[in-house]
Design an enzyme around this catalytic site. Structure first.
Site, PDB file in Angstrom:
ATOM      1  CG  ASP A  13       4.342  17.850 -30.508  1.00 35.18           C
ATOM      2  OD1 ASP A  13       3.960  17.010 -29.433  1.00 35.18           O
ATOM      3  OD2 ASP A  13       3.998  18.604 -31.039  1.00 35.18           O
ATOM      4  CG  ASP A  15      -2.107  16.963 -29.905  1.00 34.34           C
ATOM      5  OD1 ASP A  15      -2.712  16.275 -30.798  1.00 34.34           O
ATOM      6  OD2 ASP A  15      -2.135  16.454 -28.753  1.00 34.34           O
ATOM      7  CG  ASP A 176       3.619  22.576 -32.094  1.00 29.30           C
ATOM      8  OD1 ASP A 176       2.504  23.110 -31.764  1.00 29.30           O
ATOM      9  OD2 ASP A 176       3.779  21.225 -31.470  1.00 29.30           O
TER      10      ASP A 176
END
Length: 223
Positions: A13, A15, A176
């Site tokens: 991922d 961001d 996240d």
């Protein structure tokens, strides 16, 4: 924590995992809000809107400051305004999380195939990655609008597996937020969650990832 063996492909991922992008997103959102004569927002609330792509983030922002439904036309215009400002503010205040660059270089040197699997629009990826000096680390870029579906749907992860001709058992998804972990779980690949990211303000441990780490460079011990 036991080591993960036989991995050939790592899907990352962006961001909240590699880049703390909220500062630039906040700048662009507030510039958009200024154009609409609406109140500004702070970074803490912006963190809870990140993860489902730009249109959804802009929609959440407008709903928050206006507290009323918005039309599709209003949303389309607001997204276009935001994207114009985001191009201007990209890499103004955002930064890589600690040890991201060195860890990515090490993983690349070890021979892993590395894919970026993000819900951020593809148009922003090359400039952002080049600015931070990590563009050479990625063998494949998959943005939120690259394919017909994005995270938490497994399509992006499955596409990466097919692109490199590797099996699900040889692939891991690192992120996240719940969208990252769900995308990995839906694609039936191993998942690694980072505790320092955004995840809409909720603990990422609640998503039951296969592995949970606090610092990015723990990947070098895990993989």
């Amino acid at each position: 924590m036991s080591q993960i063996t036989d991995i050939k492909l790592i899907c990352f991922d962006l961001d909240g995992t590699l880049v703390n992008s909220v500062p630039d997103l906040r700048l662009a959102l507030n510039a958009m809000l200024d154009d609409l004569s609406l109140p500004n927002v702070n970074g803490l609330i912006v963190k809870t809107w990140v993860g489902d792509g730009i249109p959804k983030m802009v929609e959440r922002c407008l709903l928050h400051v206006q507290d009323k439904a918005i039309s599709d036309t209003e949303l389309t215009q607001a997204v276009a305004t935001f994207e114009d400002y985001y191009q201007q503010f990209l890499n103004t205040e955002s930064g890589l999380y600690p040890a991201v660059k060195s860890t990515l270089f090490s993983l690349q040197d070890k021979g892993y195939k590395i894919a970026l699997v993000t819900n951020k629009s593809e148009q922003f990826l090359p400039k952002l990655l080049k600015y931070f000096g990590i563009n050479r680390c990625f063998d494949l870029l998959i943005g939120g609008d690259t394919l017909a579906k994005n995270k938490p749907d497994p399509m992006q992860v499955n596409h990466a597996c097919e692109h490199f001709n590797v099996s699900q058992s040889q692939t891991v998804m690192v992120g996240d937020s719940r969208n990252d972990i769900l995308a990995g779980q839906n694609a039936q690949v191993k998942t690694i969650a980072l505790t320092y990211g955004y995840n809409f303000g909720d603990p990422i441990a609640d998503m039951n990832p296969d592995y949970l780490i606090n610092h990015f460079d723990e990947l070098l011990t895990l993989l």
